[in-house]
Design a protein around this motif. Structure first.
Motif, PDB file in Angstrom:
ATOM      1  N   THR A 170       6.097   9.795   7.658  1.00 49.76           N
ATOM      2  CA  THR A 170       5.472  11.104   7.880  1.00 49.76           C
ATOM      3  C   THR A 170       4.959  11.633   6.554  1.00 49.76           C
ATOM      4  O   THR A 170       5.538  11.352   5.492  1.00 49.76           O
ATOM      5  CB  THR A 170       6.461  12.104   8.501  1.00 49.76           C
ATOM      6  N   ARG A 171       3.892  12.411   6.621  1.00 51.16           N
ATOM      7  CA  ARG A 171       3.353  13.068   5.427  1.00 51.16           C
ATOM      8  C   ARG A 171       3.798  14.518   5.343  1.00 51.16           C
ATOM      9  O   ARG A 171       3.602  15.172   4.323  1.00 51.16           O
ATOM     10  CB  ARG A 171       1.818  12.998   5.441  1.00 51.16           C
ATOM     11  N   ASP A 172       4.361  15.024   6.436  1.00 53.61           N
ATOM     12  CA  ASP A 172       4.767  16.430   6.487  1.00 53.61           C
ATOM     13  C   ASP A 172       6.087  16.630   5.743  1.00 53.61           C
ATOM     14  O   ASP A 172       7.088  15.985   6.088  1.00 53.61           O
ATOM     15  CB  ASP A 172       4.924  16.870   7.946  1.00 53.61           C
ATOM     16  N   PRO A 173       6.128  17.504   4.734  1.00 56.19           N
ATOM     17  CA  PRO A 173       7.364  17.678   3.936  1.00 56.19           C
ATOM     18  C   PRO A 173       8.557  18.133   4.761  1.00 56.19           C
ATOM     19  O   PRO A 173       9.670  17.648   4.561  1.00 56.19           O
ATOM     20  CB  PRO A 173       6.963  18.750   2.902  1.00 56.19           C
ATOM     21  N   GLN A 174       8.358  19.071   5.697  1.00 60.16           N
ATOM     22  CA  GLN A 174       9.468  19.560   6.501  1.00 60.16           C
ATOM     23  C   GLN A 174       9.993  18.484   7.439  1.00 60.16           C
ATOM     24  O   GLN A 174      11.207  18.325   7.608  1.00 60.16           O
ATOM     25  CB  GLN A 174       9.021  20.793   7.303  1.00 60.16           C
ATOM     26  N   MET A 183      10.998  10.975  -2.137  1.00 58.24           N
ATOM     27  CA  MET A 183      10.083  10.279  -3.018  1.00 58.24           C
ATOM     28  C   MET A 183       8.840   9.874  -2.245  1.00 58.24           C
ATOM     29  O   MET A 183       8.813   9.937  -1.024  1.00 58.24           O
ATOM     30  CB  MET A 183      10.740   9.027  -3.605  1.00 58.24           C
ATOM     31  N   LYS A 184       7.812   9.492  -2.985  1.00 56.88           N
ATOM     32  CA  LYS A 184       6.634   8.882  -2.375  1.00 56.88           C
ATOM     33  C   LYS A 184       6.383   7.544  -3.055  1.00 56.88           C
ATOM     34  O   LYS A 184       6.505   7.422  -4.276  1.00 56.88           O
ATOM     35  CB  LYS A 184       5.408   9.790  -2.505  1.00 56.88           C
ATOM     36  N   ARG A 185       6.050   6.561  -2.249  1.00 53.33           N
ATOM     37  CA  ARG A 185       5.763   5.246  -2.798  1.00 53.33           C
ATOM     38  C   ARG A 185       4.410   5.250  -3.479  1.00 53.33           C
ATOM     39  O   ARG A 185       3.505   5.993  -3.081  1.00 53.33           O
ATOM     40  CB  ARG A 185       5.757   4.197  -1.691  1.00 53.33           C
ATOM     41  N   PRO A 186       4.218   4.410  -4.505  1.00 55.25           N
ATOM     42  CA  PRO A 186       2.884   4.266  -5.094  1.00 55.25           C
ATOM     43  C   PRO A 186       1.898   3.799  -4.024  1.00 55.25           C
ATOM     44  O   PRO A 186       2.238   2.983  -3.166  1.00 55.25           O
ATOM     45  CB  PRO A 186       3.090   3.206  -6.184  1.00 55.25           C
ATOM     46  N   ASN A 187       0.713   4.350  -4.075  1.00 60.16           N
ATOM     47  CA  ASN A 187      -0.356   3.965  -3.146  1.00 60.16           C
ATOM     48  C   ASN A 187      -0.030   4.293  -1.692  1.00 60.16           C
ATOM     49  O   ASN A 187      -0.524   3.652  -0.770  1.00 60.16           O
ATOM     50  CB  ASN A 187      -0.669   2.463  -3.269  1.00 60.16           C
ATOM     51  N   SER A 188       0.837   5.272  -1.474  1.00 58.65           N
ATOM     52  CA  SER A 188       1.164   5.692  -0.112  1.00 58.65           C
ATOM     53  C   SER A 188       1.319   7.201  -0.073  1.00 58.65           C
ATOM     54  O   SER A 188       1.847   7.800  -1.010  1.00 58.65           O
ATOM     55  CB  SER A 188       2.450   5.028   0.373  1.00 58.65           C
ATOM     56  N   THR A 189       0.868   7.808   1.010  1.00 62.54           N
ATOM     57  CA  THR A 189       1.019   9.254   1.179  1.00 62.54           C
ATOM     58  C   THR A 189       2.251   9.603   2.005  1.00 62.54           C
ATOM     59  O   THR A 189       2.541  10.780   2.210  1.00 62.54           O
ATOM     60  CB  THR A 189      -0.235   9.844   1.856  1.00 62.54           C
ATOM     61  N   TYR A 190       2.964   8.585   2.492  1.00 64.13           N
ATOM     62  CA  TYR A 190       4.169   8.829   3.279  1.00 64.13           C
ATOM     63  C   TYR A 190       5.359   9.122   2.357  1.00 64.13           C
ATOM     64  O   TYR A 190       5.471   8.558   1.263  1.00 64.13           O
ATOM     65  CB  TYR A 190       4.511   7.615   4.146  1.00 64.13           C
ATOM     66  N   HIS A 191       6.245   9.976   2.826  1.00 61.82           N
ATOM     67  CA  HIS A 191       7.491  10.214   2.105  1.00 61.82           C
ATOM     68  C   HIS A 191       8.428   9.028   2.310  1.00 61.82           C
ATOM     69  O   HIS A 191       8.365   8.340   3.338  1.00 61.82           O
ATOM     70  CB  HIS A 191       8.159  11.505   2.598  1.00 61.82           C
ATOM     71  N   GLN A 192       9.299   8.801   1.338  1.00 63.59           N
ATOM     72  CA  GLN A 192      10.188   7.638   1.379  1.00 63.59           C
ATOM     73  C   GLN A 192      11.620   8.058   1.085  1.00 63.59           C
ATOM     74  O   GLN A 192      11.867   8.949   0.267  1.00 63.59           O
ATOM     75  CB  GLN A 192       9.739   6.607   0.335  1.00 63.59           C
ATOM     76  N   LEU A 193      12.545   7.433   1.774  1.00 63.82           N
ATOM     77  CA  LEU A 193      13.970   7.628   1.503  1.00 63.82           C
ATOM     78  C   LEU A 193      14.440   6.537   0.549  1.00 63.82           C
ATOM     79  O   LEU A 193      14.176   5.354   0.770  1.00 63.82           O
ATOM     80  CB  LEU A 193      14.780   7.549   2.798  1.00 63.82           C
ATOM     81  N   VAL A 194      15.127   6.942  -0.493  1.00 65.94           N
ATOM     82  CA  VAL A 194      15.737   5.991  -1.420  1.00 65.94           C
ATOM     83  C   VAL A 194      17.174   6.439  -1.654  1.00 65.94           C
ATOM     84  O   VAL A 194      17.410   7.565  -2.081  1.00 65.94           O
ATOM     85  CB  VAL A 194      14.988   5.929  -2.769  1.00 65.94           C
TER      86      VAL A 194
END
Length: 523
Positions: free
Chosen positions: A54-58, A1-12
């Motif tokens: 991180t912003r990198d998907p991999q 996922m990505k948080r609102p107003n953030s370009t970083y990926h997030q674990l939920v």
């Protein structure tokens, strides 16, 4: 996922209902890249959320796999009950922290004042006077325990997270005490180094290694990762067979089949060895390294391994003048098509002509079936479809009008009444054969072209006997004023921009374009 107003990926991840009550009040130390995300499980918390930083998907996928594996270990430990560390395990974890500290400042310990201040903080912690602990209304023992936790708890969290351990309160207190001792030992070491004394630490070897359990030694087979990928992705049989050989070659290079023990340096060494052996950069990147990356990506996504060591590894290569592949010349095309017209074997008679008339890949034509030759909107066509065998990309599936010269030569009569493969007999396939028959036919055609004695034809002359028809078709299309978007639709090339992907190219437009392509100088 990505948080609102953030370009970083997030674990939920939702906290499993069966352990929710057991983990309340627990502090999680989630590994995220090279850092630790510390999260307190409060009574109202329903899920675990943390940035993957991180912003990198991999990279996010790799970090997610590690974090999820840690959390799954926490939930499982909660179900079984927190682990009690043995004395040896406690010292081993403290030793790992000591070694990390010893290595971190080895080259540049800085001024002696840094380590004098660090040791003063260690002493305050040992006396129960570190930071806010001294102000709490607690017994001396409780104050000391809280003080030591504040000083070294973060380091203990790192060591525990590395091994996915959840320990009981008694083990935590003993671990904190041993970590504080290790920290003081490391502080003295760096104080000596700051003063110019790099003699070995006489107490460095007092720490044991962490006891190995059967689960720790269980290897994850790289071949099993590849087979898992192949089972889910279902690539062509030939791709599975070829890529599996590449995986086996890498395993032989490593000397063991243990995916978890492979490092990025190992992959780089293999890449360098392939280059030194004269391997073509495209083959190394698009086949051998691609196979390794695919296996590890599946392993990371399915929580079999923590990371993909092949990520970012490739052969740096820039095409030089004289390396670009080319199409057949007019004379070469005339010679091949004239020879094909005299052949009686269907694959030699029709495949070169159909490739010349459409720019299709030889393999695409070789897998044609009678039911793939249809009349659509009054236009005789051939359908390139994955149902017939295999296609390179999604965009490769297409319907192509048949050139009038091919119809005039009798192609429709040849296909009439035939509902199976046009250029091979599936009943003659050898038991256990892995290479698809249409690829074998394509190879026969390439060999036949190579035996015609055309001096300018061959990969050594930058004219692949099979692929040169595609280059020639695109060249002739430009010469005839056919737009690239129409030519791309005919040959199955993906649009090179979003804007070009809008709209469709009709069969009538493709037919008009194809009719402007000369098949032979003498026609």
């Amino acid at each position: 996922m990505k948080r609102p107003n953030s370009t970083y990926h997030q674990l939920v991840q939702r906290i499993p209902a069966d352990v929710a009550a057991k983990v309340r009040g627990l502090t999680l130390a989630i590994p995220v890249g090279d850092t630790i995300a510390t999260i307190l499980v409060t009574p109202t918390r329903k899920d675990i959320r943390t940035s993957l930083r991180t912003r990198d998907p991999q990279e996010a996928k790799a970090r997610q796999a590690v974090a999820v594996a840690y959390l799954e270990g926490v939930w499982e430990s909660a179900r079984k009950g927190p682990k009690r560390l043995s004395h040896k395990e406690t010292l081993a974890l403290a030793g790992e922290i000591y070694q990390a500290w010893a290595d971190a400042f080895e080259d540049d310990p800085g001024p002696t004042e840094r380590w004098v201040r660090a040791e003063a903080a260690n002493i305050r912690a040992n006396l129960g006077q570190y930071d806010g602990a001294s102000l709490m209304i607690l017994s001396p023992n409780e104050r000391r325990a809280r003080s030591v936790e504040e000083r070294v708890g973060g380091f203990a969290d790192v060591a525990l997270a590395k091994r996915g351990l959840v320990i009981d309160a008694g083990s935590r207190a003993r671990l904190n005490d041993e970590v504080l001792k290790a920290l003081r030992q490391a502080t003295v070491l760096h104080l000596r180094r700051a003063e110019g004394d790099y003699s070995p630490d006489p107490q460095a070897n007092r720490f044991p290694t962490f006891p190995v359990t059967p689960n720790d030694t269980k290897a994850v087979s790289l071949l099993s990762l590849f087979d898992g990928w192949a089972k889910e992705r279902k690539p062509s049989e030939s791709t599975v067979a070829q890529w599996r050989k590449h995986i086996q070659t890498f395993i032989a290079f490593m000397g063991k089949d243990d995916a978890g023990q492979v490092t990025k340096a190992d992959v780089v060494r293999w890449k360098d060895a392939l280059v030194d052996a004269g391997g073509a950069p495209k083959t190394i990147n698009d086949s051998k390294l691609a196979a390794l990356k695919a296996a590890y990506e599946w392993g990371v996504s399915n929580v079999r391994v923590a990371m993909n060591p092949a990520t970012g590894v490739s052969v740096a290569h820039k095409k030089r003048a004289g390396e670009q592949m080319q199409g057949f010349t007019d004379a070469e095309a005339e010679a091949i098509l004239s020879a094909a017209a005299k052949e009686t074997k269907p694959h030699l008679r029709w495949i070169p002509l159909l490739c010349a008339a459409s720019g299709a890949r030889v393999g695409e034509i070789a897998q044609l079936r009678g039911q793939d030759v249809v009349v659509t909107d009054g236009i005789p066509t051939i359908r390139i479809t994955a149902d017939a065998g295999s296609v390179k990309t999604l965009g490769s599936e297409r319907t192509i009008p048949i050139h009038s010269a091919v119809i005039k030569d009798g192609f429709l009569e040849f296909t009439r009444g035939n509902q199976g493969p046009l250029f091979f007999d599936p009943t003659k396939r050898k038991a256990g054969a892995k290479k698809p028959q249409h690829k074998i036919v394509a190879k026969y055609v390439a060999t036949w072209v190579g035996e015609l004695g055309l001096t300018g034809v061959g990969r050594e002359n930058r004219k692949d006997p099979s692929h040169a028809w595609r280059h020639r078709f695109k060249t002739l299309a430009r010469a005839a004023g056919i737009s690239d978007s129409v030519a791309d639709a005919i040959v199955g090339h993906a649009p090179d921009s979003v804007s070009k992907a809008y709209g469709t190219v009709t069969l009538a437009t493709m037919r008009d374009a194809i009719e402007r392509i000369p098949l032979s100088l003498n026609r």
